[in-house]
Motif scaffolding. Structure first.
Motif, mmCIF file in Angstrom:
data_model
loop_
_atom_site.group_PDB
_atom_site.id
_atom_site.type_symbol
_atom_site.label_atom_id
_atom_site.label_comp_id
_atom_site.label_asym_id
_atom_site.label_seq_id
_atom_site.Cartn_x
_atom_site.Cartn_y
_atom_site.Cartn_z
ATOM 1 N N GLU A 45 0.850 -1.190 0.000
ATOM 2 C CA GLU A 45 0.000 0.000 0.000
ATOM 3 C C GLU A 45 0.885 1.239 0.000
ATOM 4 O O GLU A 45 1.945 1.242 0.624
ATOM 5 C CB GLU A 45 -0.884 0.048 1.250
ATOM 6 N N ARG A 50 2.358 7.570 3.913
ATOM 7 C CA ARG A 50 2.107 6.258 4.523
ATOM 8 C C ARG A 50 2.371 5.143 3.521
ATOM 9 O O ARG A 50 1.865 5.179 2.404
ATOM 10 C CB ARG A 50 0.668 6.178 4.996
ATOM 11 N N VAL A 52 2.867 0.662 3.357
ATOM 12 C CA VAL A 52 2.790 -0.646 4.017
ATOM 13 C C VAL A 52 3.595 -1.660 3.217
ATOM 14 O O VAL A 52 3.440 -1.765 1.993
ATOM 15 C CB VAL A 52 1.329 -1.123 4.146
ATOM 16 N N CYS A 80 9.643 0.624 4.827
ATOM 17 C CA CYS A 80 8.335 1.299 4.896
ATOM 18 C C CYS A 80 8.477 2.742 5.367
ATOM 19 O O CYS A 80 7.775 3.627 4.866
ATOM 20 C CB CYS A 80 7.345 0.519 5.749
ATOM 21 N N ARG A 116 2.872 -7.170 8.694
ATOM 22 C CA ARG A 116 2.863 -5.923 7.927
ATOM 23 C C ARG A 116 3.662 -4.862 8.668
ATOM 24 O O ARG A 116 3.545 -4.721 9.886
ATOM 25 C CB ARG A 116 1.455 -5.460 7.596
ATOM 26 N N GLU A 118 4.164 -0.866 8.696
ATOM 27 C CA GLU A 118 3.529 0.365 8.239
ATOM 28 C C GLU A 118 4.358 1.556 8.665
ATOM 29 O O GLU A 118 4.646 1.736 9.846
ATOM 30 C CB GLU A 118 2.121 0.481 8.815
ATOM 31 N N GLN A 120 4.833 5.744 8.668
ATOM 32 C CA GLN A 120 4.038 6.976 8.625
ATOM 33 C C GLN A 120 4.970 8.163 8.860
ATOM 34 O O GLN A 120 5.740 8.166 9.817
ATOM 35 C CB GLN A 120 2.972 6.923 9.715
#
Length: 155
Positions: A45, A50, A52, A80, A116, A118, A120
């Protein structure tokens, strides 16, 4: 779409915004880097600020103690978080990791199942970007977390 592996030329990358680049990795329009093939992770993603990254841990990722090597977790977080910073940058601007810190909270094994990572963005300026990341399992349990500082520069 089937993902491919390789590198995006510097000239091609200069023509895309950071978000276009990272979304191209996620969609399969652009090749993932070869370390993604080696370790078996995917950019799943991508949106502005952001990103993932996903992976299914296997026997190939184990350390001598029988758990997933911390270096794999570090790679997922570095990827990430760095790509999250990249996703905020204009065309012709790149980033690289200056430093990152991770904390490994729970062991990861092949029995953990899909994980996962992630990333940010916390802040992105002209010269420095910062981001945080977390690695979770399918039940949402925190496995690891980290922060990064990235240097931002013209490509």
């Amino acid at each position: 779409m089937t993902k491919t592996y390789g590198t995006v030329s510097a000239e091609q990358k200069k023509q895309m915004s950071g978000l276009e680049f990272v979304q191209g990795l996620a969609s399969g329009a652009l090749p993932l880097n070869t370390i993604a093939r080696t370790l078996g992770y995917d950019v799943a993603e991508a949106e502005k600020g952001r990103v993932v990254v996903t992976l299914v841990p296997s026997e190939a990722h184990l350390n001598p103690a029988g758990t997933v090597h911390g270096g794999l977790t570090a790679t997922l977080l570095d990827s990430c978080m760095g790509l999250a910073v990249q996703s905020t940058l204009d065309a012709g601007i790149s980033q690289t990791t200056l430093e990152f810190k991770i904390s490994l909270v729970r062991p990861i094994t092949p029995d953990t199942g899909p994980i996962r990572a992630e990333g940010q963005v916390l802040n992105c300026g002209r010269r420095v970007g910062t981001a945080e990341g977390k690695v979770t399992d399918g039940k949402g349990r925190l496995l690891a977390h980290g922060t990064t500082t990235c240097l931002i520069f013209p490509s």
